[in-house]
Design a protein around this motif. Structure first.
Motif, PDB file in Angstrom:
ATOM      1  N   PHE A 212       0.863  -1.187   0.000  1.00 52.19           N
ATOM      2  CA  PHE A 212       0.000   0.000   0.000  1.00 52.19           C
ATOM      3  C   PHE A 212       0.896   1.232   0.000  1.00 52.19           C
ATOM      4  CE2 PHE A 212      -1.843  -3.410   2.560  1.00 52.19           C
ATOM      5  CZ  PHE A 212      -3.052  -3.626   1.927  1.00 52.19           C
ATOM      6  N   ALA A 213       0.478   2.297  -0.717  1.00 54.80           N
ATOM      7  CA  ALA A 213       1.284   3.519  -0.766  1.00 54.80           C
ATOM      8  C   ALA A 213       0.410   4.746  -0.573  1.00 54.80           C
ATOM      9  CB  ALA A 213       2.018   3.616  -2.102  1.00 54.80           C
ATOM     10  N   SER A 214       0.988   5.752   0.086  1.00 54.03           N
ATOM     11  CA  SER A 214       0.295   7.031   0.246  1.00 54.03           C
ATOM     12  C   SER A 214       0.201   7.706  -1.123  1.00 54.03           C
ATOM     13  CB  SER A 214       1.041   7.926   1.240  1.00 54.03           C
ATOM     14  OG  SER A 214       2.339   8.219   0.759  1.00 54.03           O
ATOM     15  N   THR A 215      -0.690   8.675  -1.238  1.00 50.62           N
ATOM     16  CA  THR A 215      -0.895   9.332  -2.530  1.00 50.62           C
ATOM     17  C   THR A 215       0.366  10.017  -3.046  1.00 50.62           C
ATOM     18  OG1 THR A 215      -1.765  11.258  -1.369  1.00 50.62           O
ATOM     19  CG2 THR A 215      -3.377   9.691  -2.222  1.00 50.62           C
ATOM     20  N   ASP A 216       1.209  10.532  -2.141  1.00 50.60           N
ATOM     21  CA  ASP A 216       2.446  11.196  -2.579  1.00 50.60           C
ATOM     22  C   ASP A 216       3.622  10.231  -2.699  1.00 50.60           C
ATOM     23  OD1 ASP A 216       3.093  10.678   0.064  1.00 50.60           O
ATOM     24  OD2 ASP A 216       3.323  12.785   0.631  1.00 50.60           O
ATOM     25  N   GLY A 217       3.398   8.951  -2.359  1.00 50.44           N
ATOM     26  CA  GLY A 217       4.448   7.950  -2.466  1.00 50.44           C
ATOM     27  C   GLY A 217       5.514   8.022  -1.382  1.00 50.44           C
ATOM     28  N   GLN A 218       5.346   8.907  -0.403  1.00 53.30           N
ATOM     29  CA  GLN A 218       6.353   9.090   0.641  1.00 53.30           C
ATOM     30  C   GLN A 218       6.237   8.088   1.786  1.00 53.30           C
ATOM     31  OE1 GLN A 218       8.980  11.201   0.237  1.00 53.30           O
ATOM     32  NE2 GLN A 218       8.040  11.338  -1.769  1.00 53.30           N
ATOM     33  N   GLN A 219       5.095   7.391   1.861  1.00 53.33           N
ATOM     34  CA  GLN A 219       4.900   6.377   2.897  1.00 53.33           C
ATOM     35  C   GLN A 219       4.391   5.110   2.241  1.00 53.33           C
ATOM     36  OE1 GLN A 219       2.139   8.723   5.325  1.00 53.33           O
ATOM     37  NE2 GLN A 219       3.642   8.629   6.962  1.00 53.33           N
ATOM     38  N   ARG A 220       4.864   3.968   2.749  1.00 52.85           N
ATOM     39  CA  ARG A 220       4.422   2.673   2.235  1.00 52.85           C
ATOM     40  C   ARG A 220       4.262   1.697   3.387  1.00 52.85           C
ATOM     41  NH1 ARG A 220       4.873   1.894  -3.457  1.00 52.85           N
ATOM     42  NH2 ARG A 220       5.826   3.714  -4.379  1.00 52.85           N
ATOM     43  N   ILE A 221       3.327   0.781   3.194  1.00 50.29           N
ATOM     44  CA  ILE A 221       3.152  -0.358   4.089  1.00 50.29           C
ATOM     45  C   ILE A 221       3.244  -1.592   3.200  1.00 50.29           C
ATOM     46  CG2 ILE A 221       1.570  -1.650   5.582  1.00 50.29           C
ATOM     47  CD1 ILE A 221       2.385   0.840   7.007  1.00 50.29           C
ATOM     48  N   ILE A 222       4.139  -2.510   3.565  1.00 53.13           N
ATOM     49  CA  ILE A 222       4.324  -3.740   2.802  1.00 53.13           C
ATOM     50  C   ILE A 222       4.012  -4.905   3.734  1.00 53.13           C
ATOM     51  CG2 ILE A 222       6.005  -5.170   1.574  1.00 53.13           C
ATOM     52  CD1 ILE A 222       7.527  -2.447   1.046  1.00 53.13           C
ATOM     53  N   VAL A 223       3.114  -5.781   3.293  1.00 53.60           N
ATOM     54  CA  VAL A 223       2.727  -6.947   4.089  1.00 53.60           C
ATOM     55  C   VAL A 223       3.229  -8.195   3.372  1.00 53.60           C
ATOM     56  CG1 VAL A 223       0.820  -8.238   5.117  1.00 53.60           C
ATOM     57  CG2 VAL A 223       0.647  -5.740   4.864  1.00 53.60           C
ATOM     58  N   ASP A 224       4.104  -8.934   4.057  1.00 60.32           N
ATOM     59  CA  ASP A 224       4.588 -10.208   3.539  1.00 60.32           C
ATOM     60  C   ASP A 224       3.963 -11.327   4.349  1.00 60.32           C
ATOM     61  OD1 ASP A 224       6.178  -8.952   1.651  1.00 60.32           O
ATOM     62  OD2 ASP A 224       8.013  -9.067   2.860  1.00 60.32           O
ATOM     63  N   ARG A 225       3.289 -12.249   3.648  1.00 62.53           N
ATOM     64  CA  ARG A 225       2.663 -13.412   4.292  1.00 62.53           C
ATOM     65  C   ARG A 225       3.416 -14.655   3.866  1.00 62.53           C
ATOM     66  NH1 ARG A 225      -1.365 -17.152   2.595  1.00 62.53           N
ATOM     67  NH2 ARG A 225      -1.613 -15.972   0.663  1.00 62.53           N
ATOM     68  N   SER A 226       3.895 -15.421   4.867  1.00 65.92           N
ATOM     69  CA  SER A 226       4.652 -16.645   4.612  1.00 65.92           C
ATOM     70  C   SER A 226       3.856 -17.842   5.116  1.00 65.92           C
ATOM     71  CB  SER A 226       6.008 -16.592   5.322  1.00 65.92           C
ATOM     72  OG  SER A 226       6.744 -15.479   4.895  1.00 65.92           O
ATOM     73  N   PRO A 227       3.061 -18.492   4.227  1.00 70.69           N
ATOM     74  CA  PRO A 227       2.262 -19.645   4.661  1.00 70.69           C
ATOM     75  C   PRO A 227       3.164 -20.772   5.192  1.00 70.69           C
ATOM     76  CG  PRO A 227       1.607 -18.916   2.468  1.00 70.69           C
ATOM     77  CD  PRO A 227       2.874 -18.198   2.817  1.00 70.69           C
ATOM     78  N   GLY A 228       2.744 -21.362   6.297  1.00 74.67           N
ATOM     79  CA  GLY A 228       3.467 -22.495   6.866  1.00 74.67           C
ATOM     80  C   GLY A 228       4.757 -22.140   7.585  1.00 74.67           C
ATOM     81  N   ASP A 229       5.097 -20.868   7.692  1.00 76.49           N
ATOM     82  CA  ASP A 229       6.309 -20.456   8.401  1.00 76.49           C
ATOM     83  C   ASP A 229       6.110 -20.724   9.892  1.00 76.49           C
ATOM     84  OD1 ASP A 229       8.563 -19.270   9.464  1.00 76.49           O
ATOM     85  OD2 ASP A 229       8.347 -17.400   8.339  1.00 76.49           O
ATOM     86  N   ALA A 230       6.982 -21.536  10.486  1.00 71.88           N
ATOM     87  CA  ALA A 230       6.827 -21.931  11.883  1.00 71.88           C
ATOM     88  C   ALA A 230       7.637 -21.070  12.850  1.00 71.88           C
ATOM     89  CB  ALA A 230       7.224 -23.400  12.046  1.00 71.88           C
ATOM     90  N   LEU A 231       8.418 -20.116  12.345  1.00 72.96           N
ATOM     91  CA  LEU A 231       9.243 -19.303  13.231  1.00 72.96           C
ATOM     92  C   LEU A 231       8.402 -18.382  14.117  1.00 72.96           C
ATOM     93  CD1 LEU A 231      12.149 -18.192  10.849  1.00 72.96           C
ATOM     94  CD2 LEU A 231      12.247 -19.903  12.677  1.00 72.96           C
ATOM     95  N   THR A 232       8.866 -18.169  15.344  1.00 77.00           N
ATOM     96  CA  THR A 232       8.203 -17.209  16.225  1.00 77.00           C
ATOM     97  C   THR A 232       8.463 -15.804  15.677  1.00 77.00           C
ATOM     98  OG1 THR A 232      10.130 -16.874  17.623  1.00 77.00           O
ATOM     99  CG2 THR A 232       8.633 -18.694  18.233  1.00 77.00           C
ATOM    100  N   PRO A 233       7.664 -14.812  16.081  1.00 76.22           N
ATOM    101  CA  PRO A 233       7.928 -13.449  15.622  1.00 76.22           C
ATOM    102  C   PRO A 233       9.357 -12.984  15.928  1.00 76.22           C
ATOM    103  CG  PRO A 233       5.751 -13.553  16.597  1.00 76.22           C
ATOM    104  CD  PRO A 233       6.412 -14.882  16.854  1.00 76.22           C
ATOM    105  N   ARG A 234       9.864 -13.307  17.107  1.00 77.09           N
ATOM    106  CA  ARG A 234      11.226 -12.893  17.475  1.00 77.09           C
ATOM    107  C   ARG A 234      12.265 -13.576  16.583  1.00 77.09           C
ATOM    108  NH1 ARG A 234      13.313  -9.924  21.108  1.00 77.09           N
ATOM    109  NH2 ARG A 234      15.478 -10.140  21.733  1.00 77.09           N
ATOM    110  N   ALA A 235      12.134 -14.877  16.375  1.00 74.58           N
ATOM    111  CA  ALA A 235      13.093 -15.618  15.542  1.00 74.58           C
ATOM    112  C   ALA A 235      13.071 -15.091  14.105  1.00 74.58           C
ATOM    113  CB  ALA A 235      12.781 -17.113  15.577  1.00 74.58           C
ATOM    114  N   LYS A 236      11.885 -14.803  13.597  1.00 75.89           N
ATOM    115  CA  LYS A 236      11.775 -14.280  12.229  1.00 75.89           C
ATOM    116  C   LYS A 236      12.411 -12.890  12.150  1.00 75.89           C
ATOM    117  CE  LYS A 236      10.281 -14.593   7.982  1.00 75.89           C
ATOM    118  NZ  LYS A 236      10.674 -15.673   7.080  1.00 75.89           N
ATOM    119  N   GLY A 237      12.137 -12.053  13.142  1.00 75.38           N
ATOM    120  CA  GLY A 237      12.733 -10.715  13.168  1.00 75.38           C
ATOM    121  C   GLY A 237      14.249 -10.763  13.200  1.00 75.38           C
TER     122      GLY A 237
END
Length: 196
Positions: free
Chosen positions: A90-115
């Protein structure tokens, strides 16, 4: 003096006229000054601390999950397959901000381990600087928040929030010029994540 009025009465009458004139003058001054008294400009010191009003949100509904994103932003891509994950951006109208969502099906790592894994791959990037790295909860769910800066990049201030929900790993990355401008938006988007 005046005939029929004592000197004392004359002085009191004159004093009353001055008092009425002073009260009238103060009232007029108050009417003129009132708008200025309540429209104070923030000083530069306070302006830096002012929190932006959260924008209204729209809703994205994809095959794997639903998520809120700022109203007025546009969807750059939706569930594009990349190696072992799917990306929505997703991007703001001016392109200066973005949100990127990555979904990894079946990924078993905890949030901390993935980070930790993603940070170790990012750390060698020139201009990388870690700002914060901590575990937290979003709406009662375990999450890892990683704030960092990539100096020299257009949207070098980054916030990446990792979660493990419904058998998939999720990373919600916010990008902007400053952390202050993207942190709360990224947190709200990540907290709205609802796997199907």
């Amino acid at each position: 003096g005046s005939p029929g009025i004592s000197t004392e009465e004359f002085i009191r009458a004159r004093s009353r006229k001055r008092s009425y004139a002073l009260v009238a003058l103060l009232c007029v001054a108050g009417v003129i000054a009132a708008p200025f008294a309540f429209t104070r400009s923030p000083s530069p010191h306070h302006a830096a601390r002012a929190k932006p009003v959260p924008p209204p949100f729209s809703h994205y509904s994809g095959p794997g999950y639903g998520i809120a994103y700022p109203a007025g932003w546009h969807i750059v891509e939706a569930e594009r397959p990349i190696a072992t994950f799917f990306r929505t951006e997703f991007a703001s109208t001016d392109g200066q901000q973005r949100i990127i969502v990555d979904r990894s099906p079946g990924d078993a790592l905890t949030p901390r381990a993935k980070g930790l894994s993603v940070e170790s791959a990012t750390a060698p990037t020139p201009g990388y600087r870690r700002v914060a790295f901590f575990s937290t909860t979003l709406r009662g769910r375990q999450a890892l928040v990683w704030e960092f800066v990539l100096t020299g990049q257009q949207r070098g201030a980054r916030v990446d929030i990792f979660q493990h929900l419904g058998g998939s790993g999720y990373a919600v990355l916010g990008e902007a010029r400053t952390l202050a401008s993207i942190l709360s938006v990224t947190q709200r988007v990540a907290a709205s994540l609802a796997p199907r």
